[in-house]
Design a protein around this motif. Structure first.
Motif, mmCIF file in Angstrom:
data_model
loop_
_atom_site.group_PDB
_atom_site.id
_atom_site.type_symbol
_atom_site.label_atom_id
_atom_site.label_comp_id
_atom_site.label_asym_id
_atom_site.label_seq_id
_atom_site.Cartn_x
_atom_site.Cartn_y
_atom_site.Cartn_z
ATOM 1 N N VAL A 402 -100.087 0.857 -39.783
ATOM 2 C CA VAL A 402 -101.013 -0.153 -39.332
ATOM 3 C C VAL A 402 -100.172 -1.317 -38.711
ATOM 4 C CG1 VAL A 402 -102.608 -1.834 -39.303
ATOM 5 C CG2 VAL A 402 -102.994 0.608 -40.284
ATOM 6 N N ALA A 403 -99.084 -1.533 -39.843
ATOM 7 C CA ALA A 403 -98.270 -2.638 -39.414
ATOM 8 C C ALA A 403 -97.300 -2.454 -38.328
ATOM 9 C CB ALA A 403 -97.398 -3.194 -40.820
ATOM 10 N N ASP A 404 -96.604 -1.328 -38.411
ATOM 11 C CA ASP A 404 -95.796 -0.921 -37.175
ATOM 12 C C ASP A 404 -96.571 -0.803 -35.988
ATOM 13 O OD1 ASP A 404 -93.752 -0.546 -39.067
ATOM 14 O OD2 ASP A 404 -94.119 1.666 -39.364
ATOM 15 N N ARG A 405 -97.572 -0.416 -35.849
ATOM 16 C CA ARG A 405 -98.395 -0.252 -34.520
ATOM 17 C C ARG A 405 -98.770 -1.657 -34.151
ATOM 18 N NH1 ARG A 405 -101.310 4.173 -32.967
ATOM 19 N NH2 ARG A 405 -101.253 5.097 -35.109
ATOM 20 N N ALA A 406 -99.116 -2.532 -35.189
ATOM 21 C CA ALA A 406 -99.352 -4.017 -34.783
ATOM 22 C C ALA A 406 -97.901 -4.636 -34.107
ATOM 23 C CB ALA A 406 -100.184 -4.678 -35.911
ATOM 24 N N HIS A 407 -96.880 -4.445 -34.973
ATOM 25 C CA HIS A 407 -95.733 -4.938 -34.529
ATOM 26 C C HIS A 407 -95.156 -4.561 -33.021
ATOM 27 C CE1 HIS A 407 -91.732 -6.350 -34.844
ATOM 28 N NE2 HIS A 407 -90.808 -5.191 -34.719
ATOM 29 N N ILE A 408 -95.538 -3.188 -32.845
ATOM 30 C CA ILE A 408 -95.012 -2.620 -31.414
ATOM 31 C C ILE A 408 -96.000 -3.351 -30.477
ATOM 32 C CG2 ILE A 408 -95.148 -0.576 -29.851
ATOM 33 C CD1 ILE A 408 -94.259 0.954 -32.329
ATOM 34 N N ARG A 409 -97.470 -3.465 -30.743
ATOM 35 C CA ARG A 409 -98.289 -3.947 -29.688
ATOM 36 C C ARG A 409 -97.965 -5.574 -29.529
ATOM 37 N NH1 ARG A 409 -102.669 -3.382 -32.523
ATOM 38 N NH2 ARG A 409 -103.015 -1.208 -31.672
ATOM 39 N N GLN A 410 -97.439 -6.254 -30.460
ATOM 40 C CA GLN A 410 -97.108 -7.621 -30.219
ATOM 41 C C GLN A 410 -95.909 -7.736 -29.292
ATOM 42 O OE1 GLN A 410 -98.446 -10.339 -30.934
ATOM 43 N NE2 GLN A 410 -96.866 -11.647 -30.337
ATOM 44 N N TRP A 411 -94.764 -6.989 -29.565
ATOM 45 C CA TRP A 411 -93.657 -6.729 -28.759
ATOM 46 C C TRP A 411 -93.972 -6.397 -27.254
ATOM 47 C CZ3 TRP A 411 -91.914 -2.481 -26.339
ATOM 48 C CH2 TRP A 411 -90.566 -2.550 -25.432
ATOM 49 N N MET A 412 -94.984 -5.257 -27.131
ATOM 50 C CA MET A 412 -95.296 -5.111 -25.915
ATOM 51 C C MET A 412 -95.808 -5.923 -25.222
ATOM 52 S SD MET A 412 -97.880 -1.889 -24.760
ATOM 53 C CE MET A 412 -99.400 -2.687 -25.711
ATOM 54 N N SER A 413 -96.661 -6.901 -25.771
ATOM 55 C CA SER A 413 -97.689 -8.125 -25.147
ATOM 56 C C SER A 413 -96.415 -9.042 -24.723
ATOM 57 C CB SER A 413 -98.572 -8.657 -26.075
ATOM 58 O OG SER A 413 -99.319 -7.691 -26.273
#
Length: 489
Positions: A402-413
């Protein structure tokens, strides 16, 4: 009646068609009707009507548009004459050439007239082409350009200059000369014709005197000069305003379109990220870069399409934008560096403790039935610890995903925000380059117009000065010509 040399000179200057008419009837001979060969339509009827207003009156035989009906027997009188009407919008055809050949073989004098020149701007080229067709066949004929509609308009408005331009008077004089005067046109009739031509000439001179004394010609030239000076900038201000307005609208539309496309890309990328397995997280930046490259191509196509629309709109606004401007093709925006590895923090350690605690509690709950058996009570402890470790591992693993997915989502934004800014800069750069190139074209075009306007203004000023300087001499010359006509009368 022979005219004195000075009177003939006045007529030649002021009324050349009247002078030609007097020359035609000076030596009258046997009268003859003219066979009119041409289309039996409204234009031909109007031409006959306008010719009938001239004296001496030329009599026409029946109109025929059939080459097979033509022959010397159709022409009564001692001097056969034919008037062949040509179309002012097309080159002479084989049928007409056959008519001319038979007329030449039968000794018929033929006149050619091109009727309806008012309706065709290229009638001069058509006339030259007709002469080129006639010359190799041995026809040395003159083609008289006429317009019966211009003659009717000149008669209605009392415009002698327009009547001269219609060519109907010149055609009448040529017909009168061809038939050597009308039958029965005696000395009294010739004297009346001379008086009418002299009166007509005197009225033309008097009209010119009134124009010179009123100064209307100089006033017209000054008004024309003022209008040219008022528009001396060659339309630069209007063209630049239209150019900037169109480019501003294009910028707003393209930036709005880019924003919508980036938002749609963001939504699609987030949905794709939610469907990815943890093992595919590392490949997501590469996929996002490929999508951004594809989006850049779509934006470039939108810019080119918008430029094509601007070419049409600016062309309608009389701006030299016949071709789209040249623009740079920069590489597609980069989504940025790869996302950095996520660093473990207090939350991760807390999740380990919570997972272990939950696992031990779950293990105690599962092995609680074994505690009822004293022999198995000690054996339940390892089972409880093993279950606690497994649950703690699962919780920590889920938390990490979950943290990795949120980390990539933040980077993508953050990466797409940067991509949006670069695409908007790409649009702005293309529009600025287009404005620079098109503005340069406007400046060059308006500069050429300014030079041409200055040239015309200089010519008008020269004409104004010349008209003012020559006005007394022209008035004196007109008065001398009027006195010459009055002395003869």
């Amino acid at each position: 009646m022979a005219l004195p040399g000075d009177v003939a000179g006045v007529l030649a200057r002021w009324n050349p068609q009247g002078a030609a008419l007097l020359d035609a009837v000076r030596n009258p001979g046997a009268g003859s009707r003219v066979l009119l060969i041409g289309p039996d339509d409204a234009n031909t009827t109007l031409l006959r009507t306008e010719l009938a207003r001239f004296e001496p009156r030329v009599e026409f035989a029946e109109v025929t548009d059939s080459a097979a009906e033509f022959g010397a027997a159709a022409l009564p009188g001692a001097t056969p004459v034919a008037l062949v009407l040509l179309d002012a919008g097309s080159v002479i055809g084989a049928d007409t050439l056959g008519v001319l050949a038979r007329a030449r073989a039968g000794g018929v004098r033929t006149l050619l007239a091109m009727n309806g020149i008012h309706a065709f701007a290229d009638w001069r080229q058509i006339r030259d082409r007709n002469l080129e067709v006639l010359a190799p066949r041995g026809f040395e004929l003159e083609i008289l350009p006429v317009s019966a509609r211009l003659a009717a308009a000149a008669r209605t408005g009392g415009d002698a200059a327009l009547l001269d331009r219609s060519g109907v008077g010149a055609l009448h004089a040529a017909l009168a000369a061809a038939v050597s005067g009308a039958a029965g046109f005696g000395a009294d009739a010739r004297a009346a014709l001379v008086a009418r031509v002299l009166a007509e000439t005197r009225e033309r001179i008097a009209a010119q005197v009134r124009t010179l004394r009123s100064g209307s010609e100089i006033a017209r030239l000054r008004e024309e000069r003022a209008g040219l000076i008022a528009g001396r900038d060659g339309g630069r201000a209007t063209a630049m305003s239209a150019l900037r307005g169109q480019l501003h609208l294009a910028r707003v539309d393209l930036v709005t379109e880019v924003g919508g496309q980036v938002r749609a890309l963001h939504v699609a990328a987030r949905a794709e990220l939610d469907r990815l397995a943890p093992a595919e997280f590392a490949d997501h930046p590469r996929r996002l870069q490929a999508t951004v490259t594809e989006l850049t191509g779509v934006v470039d196509h939108s810019i080119d399409r918008r430029f094509a629309e601007l070419v049409d709109r600016l062309g309608a606004a009389d701006i030299d934008a016949t071709t789209a401007p040249h623009r740079r093709r920069d590489p597609a925006p980069r989504v940025g560096p790869e996302p950095e590895p996520r660093h473990r923090g207090v939350e991760d350690h807390l999740m380990i403790a919570l997972g272990a605690s939950a696992g031990v509690g779950l293990g105690r709950l599962l092995v609680s039935p074994l505690a009822l058996v004293p022999a198995l009570d000690v054996a339940s402890i390892p089972v409880t610890l093993l279950l606690g470790a497994l649950v703690a591992w699962w919780v920590v693993r889920a938390r990490r995903q979950v943290a990795d997915r949120a980390h990539i989502r933040q980077w993508m934004s953050e990466a797409l925000v940067n991509v949006k800014a670069q695409l908007e800069q790409r649009v702005a750069t293309a529009l600025v380059e287009a404005e620079t190139e098109w503005a340069d074209r406007v400046v060059r075009t308006s500069a050429a117009k300014i030079v041409a306007c200055d040239r015309v203004v200089a010519e008008l000023e020269t004409r104004i000065r010349r008209a003012a300087a020559e006005q007394p001499g022209q008035l004196a010359a007109c008065e001398r010509d009027i006195a010459t006509i009055d002395r003869f009368d």
